[in-house]
Write an enzyme that holds these catalytic residues in place. Structure first.
Site, short mmCIF file in Angstrom:
data_model
loop_
_atom_site.label_atom_id
_atom_site.label_comp_id
_atom_site.label_asym_id
_atom_site.label_seq_id
_atom_site.Cartn_x
_atom_site.Cartn_y
_atom_site.Cartn_z
N ALA A 71 38.47 -1.17 4.16
CA ALA A 71 39.08 -2.40 4.69
C ALA A 71 39.26 -2.28 6.19
O ALA A 71 39.74 -1.25 6.69
CB ALA A 71 40.45 -2.62 4.03
N GLY A 99 42.18 14.17 17.20
CA GLY A 99 40.75 13.88 17.33
C GLY A 99 40.15 13.61 15.96
O GLY A 99 40.70 13.95 14.92
N GLU A 123 48.50 15.74 4.40
CA GLU A 123 48.14 16.90 5.23
C GLU A 123 47.75 16.50 6.66
O GLU A 123 48.04 17.23 7.62
CB GLU A 123 46.97 17.66 4.58
CG GLU A 123 46.57 18.95 5.25
CD GLU A 123 47.70 19.97 5.29
OE1 GLU A 123 48.05 20.52 4.26
OE2 GLU A 123 48.24 20.23 6.38
N VAL A 152 50.41 15.91 10.15
CA VAL A 152 50.99 16.87 11.11
C VAL A 152 49.92 17.87 11.56
O VAL A 152 49.26 18.49 10.74
CB VAL A 152 52.16 17.66 10.49
CG1 VAL A 152 52.79 18.60 11.52
CG2 VAL A 152 53.21 16.72 9.93
N THR A 207 39.36 5.53 14.63
CA THR A 207 38.85 6.88 14.95
C THR A 207 38.87 7.77 13.70
O THR A 207 37.87 8.40 13.36
CB THR A 207 39.75 7.52 16.04
OG1 THR A 207 39.76 6.65 17.16
CG2 THR A 207 39.24 8.87 16.46
N LYS A 210 56.40 14.08 13.50
CA LYS A 210 55.82 15.24 12.82
C LYS A 210 56.91 16.28 12.54
O LYS A 210 56.90 16.93 11.47
CB LYS A 210 54.70 15.84 13.68
CG LYS A 210 53.49 14.90 13.79
CD LYS A 210 52.57 15.29 14.92
CE LYS A 210 51.34 14.40 14.97
NZ LYS A 210 50.56 14.57 16.20
N ASP A 229 55.78 10.85 18.79
CA ASP A 229 54.81 11.33 17.80
C ASP A 229 55.18 12.75 17.36
O ASP A 229 55.15 13.07 16.16
CB ASP A 229 53.40 11.30 18.43
CG ASP A 229 52.34 11.85 17.50
OD1 ASP A 229 51.92 11.13 16.58
OD2 ASP A 229 51.97 13.03 17.66
#
Ligand code: HSE
Length: 436
Positions: free
Chosen positions: A45, A306, A131, A134, A15, A207, A203
């Site tokens: 790759a 996203g 960058e 998080v 994604t 962060k 997750d």
């Protein structure tokens, strides 16, 4: 003078990788003119070259040899967009050892191996930019390292997981069922490949560890944090919280007591007063409130997950990497301050108000038994609400407490678990009345 060409290699075309390819290709000419170089997406790759992808990439630019991209002498900037801590770590270390700039969105890798990665960068003459790791598109790393460099940070709290915020928002606005919303969050490209990382809070913890490092110069591993997810939050909690004047958000909270040189990092669903800005940050959006001793509180809001939001952050790192490669100067200030080594706060110093939902036998004396336990643990009850529990012999009992601490509430929970009248494991939520 001949214009320099900077070559970029992408490791991973999921994604995020496809988003980077798409948006980088679309803005390449503008970036070249802004940065004064020629830019080339040299190679990408992938695991499976035959997989159908939304972006069209010439076959000659695709390889399955990920390490060859990381070590290709022609490539200056390696974007590690694989995720996880296996191949991603090898790729990162190999590129840093060759003095390359690595751009990464990999919060799990940084949290687990941050110290090793920065040491490898120093040793090999490489650089590591992160960058995108998080809060998706919010430039929070830049804010902490550059814009807020004058400050020390007493409190940072934030919504750092888009998937969980999307789920909680839709549960609260539409009463939609949890599993269906989670499936949608996956389809929209918000969730991790293993969605338990999102909903169980890991997750967010990864962060939080990165933000704590930037703000306080130490790596706090997830086993030294309180980490609780949203998987047990139910519509009844959302409704009750709303009645009491709160929204429920999965928050990371990083608190520092400068006087005692203590730090805590915790992740948990939190009842946040509705008048707080972050209580109104909804959907896939993330929000972070940072309290600095010079500036006061600043708040950052934007899409936290996203393809597009994350690609925006990766491309910003690529631009910084180009500046570094062409001028020799890093845009960001150096390493976080290394003051006297900060200690992790003991549980009795981690203070909060609490929300406790129990399914209990609906019979005389039960409330008194529970009150005895809270009293014994010196936890003071602020309110009690009883509602139907969806079964005739039981009721839902919801307590809120005045300020207590993690040690006392843990001991309360252990005592409650021994009561025959408490029928299921109680749900504990924190009430976050932060003084910004
Ligand atoms: N799964 C993550 C989230 C992606 O939902 O926030 C962005 O790190």
């Amino acid at each position: 003078m001949k214009t320099r060409t900077i070559r970029i290699g992408l490791c991973g075309l999921g994604t995020v990788g496809q988003g980077v390819w798409k948006h980088f290709s679309a803005s390449r000419a503008r970036l070249e003119s802004q940065l004064g170089v020629k830019l080339e997406l040299h190679r990408a790759a992938v695991k499976d070259p035959r997989k159908k992808r939304a972006v069209k990439i010439p076959a000659g630019r695709i390889t399955t040899d990920t390490l060859a991209v990381a070590t290709d002498p022609k490539i200056d900037i390696v974007c590690e967009l694989i995720g996880g801590t296996g191949l991603a770590r090898r790729v990162t270390l190999a590129a840093l050892a060759r003095g390359k700039v690595v751009v990464s969105a990999n919060k799990a890798l940084l949290c687990a191996h941050g110290a090793e990665i920065f040491a490898a960068a120093r040793k090999g003459g490489g650089h590591f930019f992160f960058e995108a790791s998080v809060a998706g598109g919010i430039p929070i790393i830049k804010a902490l390292r550059e814009g807020l460099v004058a400050n020390r940070f007493r409190l940072i709290y934030g919504i750092l997981n888009g998937t969980c915020n999307y789920i909680l928002t839709r549960m609260s606005l539409e009463g939609a069922p949890y599993a269906a919303i989670l499936a949608e969050a996956k389809k929209l490209g918000y969730a991790e490949a293993d969605e338990s990382l999102d909903v169980e809070g890991w997750d967010t913890a990864h962060k939080a560890s990165i933000l704590a490092f930037l703000a306080h110069g130490v790596w706090v591993k997830t086993d030294r944090m309180i980490v609780e997810g949203i998987d047990r939050v139910s519509p009844i909690d959302i409704r009750t919280a709303a009645t009491l004047g709160y929204g429920i958000k999965l928050l990371a909270v990083i608190g520092r007591d400068f006087e005692n040189n203590e730090l805590f990092v915790r992740v948990h669903p939190t009842l946040l007063p509705k008048d707080k800005v972050l209580a109104n940050v909804n959907g896939v959006f993330n929000g972070i409130a940072v309290t600095g001793d010079v500036v006061g509180t600043t708040t950052y809001i934007g899409r936290g997950a996203g393809q597009d939001a994350t690609a925006s952050a990766v491309i910003s790192d690529i631009a910084d990497a180009v500046t570094l490669l062409t001028t020799g100067k890093a845009v960001a200030a150096g390493r976080p301050e290394q003051g006297p080594r900060v200690r992790l706060a003991p549980l009795e110093h981690v203070i909060s108000r609490y929300y406790l939902r129990m399914t209990v036998k609906d019979q005389p004396g039960v409330l008194a038994q529970i009150a005895q336990i809270t009293a014994r643990n010196r936890v003071s009850i602020a309110s009690v609400i009883q509602t139907a529990a969806g079964r005739t012999d039981a009721a839902s009992l919801i307590l809120t407490t005045h300020e207590s601490n993690e040690r006392a509430i843990r001991s309360t929970l252990a005592d409650l678990a021994r009561l025959k009248s408490v029928l299921e494991k109680p749900l504990l939520l924190r009430i976050g009345e932060f003084t910004d």
